[in-house]
Motif scaffolding. Sequence first.
Motif, short mmCIF file in Angstrom:
data_model
loop_
_atom_site.label_atom_id
_atom_site.label_comp_id
_atom_site.label_asym_id
_atom_site.label_seq_id
_atom_site.Cartn_x
_atom_site.Cartn_y
_atom_site.Cartn_z
N THR A 33 0.72 -1.15 -0.05
CA THR A 33 0.03 -0.02 0.02
C THR A 33 0.75 1.29 0.03
OG1 THR A 33 -0.33 -0.09 2.34
CG2 THR A 33 -1.98 -1.16 1.06
N ALA A 34 2.00 1.02 -0.15
CA ALA A 34 3.14 2.35 -0.03
C ALA A 34 2.67 3.41 -1.30
CB ALA A 34 4.41 1.87 -0.10
N ARG A 35 2.56 2.70 -2.42
CA ARG A 35 1.98 3.80 -3.66
C ARG A 35 0.60 4.41 -3.05
NH1 ARG A 35 0.54 1.87 -9.78
NH2 ARG A 35 -0.56 3.85 -10.33
N PHE A 36 -0.36 3.87 -2.63
CA PHE A 36 -1.54 4.39 -2.23
C PHE A 36 -1.36 5.68 -1.31
CE2 PHE A 36 -4.90 4.84 0.96
CZ PHE A 36 -5.87 5.26 0.27
N TYR A 37 -0.48 5.57 -0.32
CA TYR A 37 -0.53 6.32 0.95
C TYR A 37 0.66 7.52 0.06
CZ TYR A 37 -2.73 3.79 4.15
OH TYR A 37 -3.58 2.96 5.01
N PHE A 43 -1.40 9.58 6.23
CA PHE A 43 -0.66 8.68 7.25
C PHE A 43 -0.85 7.17 7.09
CE2 PHE A 43 0.70 7.27 11.30
CZ PHE A 43 2.31 7.42 11.16
N PRO A 44 0.08 6.30 6.98
CA PRO A 44 -0.19 4.76 6.87
C PRO A 44 -0.57 4.31 8.22
CG PRO A 44 2.14 5.30 6.81
CD PRO A 44 1.56 6.74 6.75
N SER A 45 -1.71 4.69 8.98
CA SER A 45 -1.78 3.97 10.37
C SER A 45 -1.82 2.44 9.95
CB SER A 45 -3.31 4.43 10.75
OG SER A 45 -3.12 5.92 10.82
N GLU A 46 -2.44 1.77 9.15
CA GLU A 46 -2.40 0.41 8.91
C GLU A 46 -0.93 -0.19 9.08
OE1 GLU A 46 -2.82 -1.48 4.86
OE2 GLU A 46 -3.79 0.39 4.62
N HIS A 47 -0.02 0.70 8.37
CA HIS A 47 1.45 0.29 8.56
C HIS A 47 1.89 0.05 10.00
CE1 HIS A 47 2.61 1.42 4.23
NE2 HIS A 47 1.78 0.95 4.10
N GLY A 208 8.47 14.56 -1.57
CA GLY A 208 8.89 13.26 -1.28
C GLY A 208 8.60 13.00 -0.09
N MET A 209 8.77 11.53 0.57
CA MET A 209 8.33 11.07 1.82
C MET A 209 6.88 11.54 2.13
SD MET A 209 10.82 9.32 3.03
CE MET A 209 12.64 8.92 2.93
N ARG A 210 6.09 11.49 1.29
CA ARG A 210 4.62 12.19 1.38
C ARG A 210 4.01 11.64 2.48
NH1 ARG A 210 2.33 15.39 -1.80
NH2 ARG A 210 0.36 14.14 -1.92
N SER A 211 3.91 10.54 2.90
CA SER A 211 3.20 9.65 3.94
C SER A 211 3.79 9.59 5.33
CB SER A 211 2.78 8.54 3.28
OG SER A 211 3.75 7.50 3.20
#
Length: 439
Positions: A33-37, A43-47, A208-211
Motif C-alpha cells: 500500500t506504499a503507492r496508495f499512501y 498517514f499509513p496508520s495500518e503500517h 517526497g516522503m509524502r506519507s
Amino acid sequence: MPYAPCADFTLRHPSDEALAAYAEELAAEIGKTARFYDETGGFPSEHFELLRQRGALKLTIPRALGGRGLSLYELLIFQERLAKGSASTALSLGWHLMALGYLSFDLKWPRPAFERLCRGVVQRGDLVNILITERDGGNLLRGGKAATVAHKTGEGYVISGRKAFCSAAPALNQMILYAWDEQAGKTAEFLVPRTPDVHVVENWNSLGMRSTGSHDIEFDGVLVPHEAKLLEIEKDQPSSFTTGSRAFGLQVAAVYLGIAAAARDFILEFADSRQSPSLGSAILDAPHAQQKLGEIELLLSASKTQLYGLAELWERHDALKHRLHHEVWTTKYMVTNNAVRIVELAMGIAGGHGLSRDFPLERYWRDVQCGLHNPPQNDMVVSTLAQAATRDYRQRRREAEKPAAPGASAQTAPVETTAQAESTVSQTASIPTEEAVFH
C-alpha cells in the motif's frame, strides 16, 4: 522476482540474517500500500498497526525492559530493508527507534522516567518522537533558543508553542519536547503525552516522503507534572540525542540506502524484461545500461562499506564512541548523496518510463531527494569539516613555530577529553541556513 545478491557481506552471522528476513517480511507487507499512501499523502496508520503487532516498535528497547535490544549495527540492517517497502514508513519509525536507541545507550534522564516510557511502548505500543524543530528557529540542536516555552507553576509545567516537521504526528502518543524553561533560563527536554491540548496542524504536503505525516504540532497550554522535565541542556555538553557522536542518526542514512537498493532491484528487473530492437536483446545488455549499472554497484558497495564499517567501529571501541562526530556526519553525507546518484542512474536506464507513475522508480526519485534535507545537511557537514581542518592545521602550525625551551623535550599534544569531543560539533554547528527537518 526482485534481484537479490548471492551474499550480503553486511550480514555477519545467522542472527543478522534472521533480522534481515524479518525486516524484508515487513517491507513486503507495507509495500503493498506504499503507492496508495504516497499518492494520497495520508498517514499509513495500518503500517504502524502492523509494526506494532509484529514487535517493531520495541526493537531498540533493552531486553531487560521487554524490548529486543538491537545494537546500532542491527538497527541499520533493519532500517535499510524496511525502507525498500516504504521509505516514508521506515523514516517515521526510525525517529522512534533512534530516540529509544540513544536513551538505551547513554541515559541522562532519571531511570524511572525511561522505564515508564519503555513500558508504554512495550505494553501499549506507544509511538515516540523527538520534537526539536521550529518554523522560525530551525533545528534547536544547532544552538537556537526554543520558542516553545515551559512555564513552571505549583501544579507542574505549562507548555505552549509549536513544533514543525513532526514525523508520525497523527499517531504519536509520547513526545520528547525541547522547550525553554523560563525559570531555569535554559532549554530542557520534556516528556509530553498526547492530550486534548495537543493539536496536530495538518500541513505536510511535500514532493517526497509524502506519507510520513510530518505535520506541525501545537501545544496549547499543556500541563505536565514537574517530573516531566527530564534534562536541562547545558552549553557545549551533550544532550540525550547528541551523545555518542550522534551515531544513532545513521539510521537516516540506512533508509536512503534502502531506497537506492530498491531502485537497483527495480531497474534490473525492468531492463531485463524489455527488449531493445536495435540490440536484439534485453535493454539490460545495452552498453549504456551496463555502464550505469556498474556505477550503481560501485556506489552501493561503497555506501554499505562506509555505513556498516563505521557502525562496527563504533560498537567495537568504547573509547571512540564519543569521538566520531565527523565520521558520522561524513558517512551520512556520502551515503545520502550516493543514494541520490544511484536513483538518477536507474532513471537513466529506464528512460522516459522512469517518470511514469505506473512504476515505483519515480517515487524512489522523489523520496531520495529528502535525504539531502535531513540533518546534518550538506552545507553544514562541509562547513564543519572545513572549519575543523583549518583549526587543526593552525594549531599544529602554532605548536611547530613555538621556540623550544633550552633542554626541553618535545611535548605530547594534549588528549581531547570526552566533553571536548562532544562539544566539537556544537561549537561549529551554528551556521544559519534554512532547513526542512523531518522529525
